[in-house]
Design an enzyme around this catalytic site. Sequence first.
Site, PDB file in Angstrom:
ATOM      1  N   GLU A 155       0.256  -1.528   5.498  1.00 17.16           N
ATOM      2  CA  GLU A 155       1.294  -1.126   6.454  1.00 17.16           C
ATOM      3  C   GLU A 155       1.054   0.284   6.967  1.00 17.16           C
ATOM      4  OE1 GLU A 155       5.149   0.781   7.639  1.00 17.16           O
ATOM      5  OE2 GLU A 155       3.803   1.296   5.990  1.00 17.16           O
ATOM      6  N   ASP A 171       0.813  -1.211   0.000  1.00 18.44           N
ATOM      7  CA  ASP A 171       0.000   0.000   0.000  1.00 18.44           C
ATOM      8  C   ASP A 171       0.845   1.259   0.000  1.00 18.44           C
ATOM      9  OD1 ASP A 171       0.768  -0.807   2.632  1.00 18.44           O
ATOM     10  OD2 ASP A 171      -0.630   0.644   3.472  1.00 18.44           O
TER      11      ASP A 171
END
Length: 483
Positions: A145, A78
Amino acid sequence: MSNIKNLEPKLVWEQFDAITRVPRPSKKEEKIREFLVDFAKRHHVACQTDATGNVVMRVPATAGYEDRPCIILQSHMDMVCEKNSDLEFDFEKDPIRTKIVDGWVKAEGTTLGADDGIGMAAALAAMIDPELQHGPLEALFTIDEETGLTGAFGLGEGMLTGKYLINLDSEDEGEIFIGCAGGVDTLATFRYESEAAPADGVFYKVRVSDLSGGHSGDDIDKGKMNSNKLVARLLWNASERFGIRLSRFDGGNLRNAIPREAYAVFAVPGSHKEAFETFYEEFAAALEAEAKFREPNFKIALTQEESAPVIDAQTQRRLLCAIVGLPNGVIEMSLAMPGLVETSTNLASVKFEGDDRIVVTTSQRSSVESAKTYVMQMVESVFALAGAEVVHSEGYPGWAPDPQSKLLAVTVASYEKLFGKQPKVRAIHAGLECGLFLEKYPELEMVSFGPTLRGVHSPDERLEIATVPKFWALMADILQTVR
């Protein structure tokens, strides 16, 4: 879009260019996960996913390296999705538009996603580079994350078999990281009642913008100004002097970014209009003076607005007192590792949600678990005194340094051999997933490194081109050297 595919090492930049074309907001990694699975199929690489959404790829050792230990290359899928307010851009659909500026790769008005797209690119290149020599390799790509470490928390059992893990999510070439801070989020909810616009009220909007922002961990000691704090200071002073009534407050977006922009809409009694405007000019000038060396692009603007409902006066006072009173920034520097921020807190965002509540999001970090708890309680206490409802996220652990690690010794030796100087070995005041990996795989030895990134978590994010070949060469030499 610029043709970054022609940069060297070509195989790494080709993967990074492909990654920038795939939307990958936190918690919405479906498209990038599909991209990874398809990559594995096209290149005949073994691939596995877990129930959380993480992806692991595996390739066997090259000839002559079959007896070497398995190494894990780890990155996250991400990216932080921040853009300039005047740009039309949909992070769920649009590809990142890259450009090359003075030796750096940047994006046009948005975050670049080199955090951690360049780590993903290096791992993918390692999976398919026929020139690379290595023992068995695993590449772990985790989800979410940036907003919750969801992938690391939910990493499936048996996903990893390697002994050594290289985290590819650091931002300073020449620095090897062997520890990181733990963190927790603290959210406060203020309940309010709407009231009709004051009959004699003159409505204004004040906007603070063009702050540099940045990562709320790695950049927290850089002296950056917080847009929420600046707007709240003006409102608090104006409330005390002129009895303003607040209609709206909106600032910041992400818990792990220092907020760059904020605005508020409020009413000033008509009888105080001229006095307020004089006060505003003086206050704005004082803020500009404060920002001169800290935020050279700082802007503050005041415009008249249409009338609108306001929040009740009691909630307004509680909210402004809390925001002004909240600690923000560095709380303690480390005595164990000079130059490292030990403990910090970030006032990340203020948002009106629904018709009756305001949510204030903050994040706390520390490399000392008890200090993380204390700063969390410090923030909670201010909110509690202001009558807010307070909740905390689950939080995540730090990663305690292991200076005796064999992997660290190999990494330092490789760097010295390749570049003729010693790297800096340090810990980072940001959250890496390594602490959570240790909870599941306590025998892991880990290091973290990467090329140089600046302005991460903001539209000023940029990747220094000259550091990418060094990043790749170091990783390749470690893979070849580790026994």
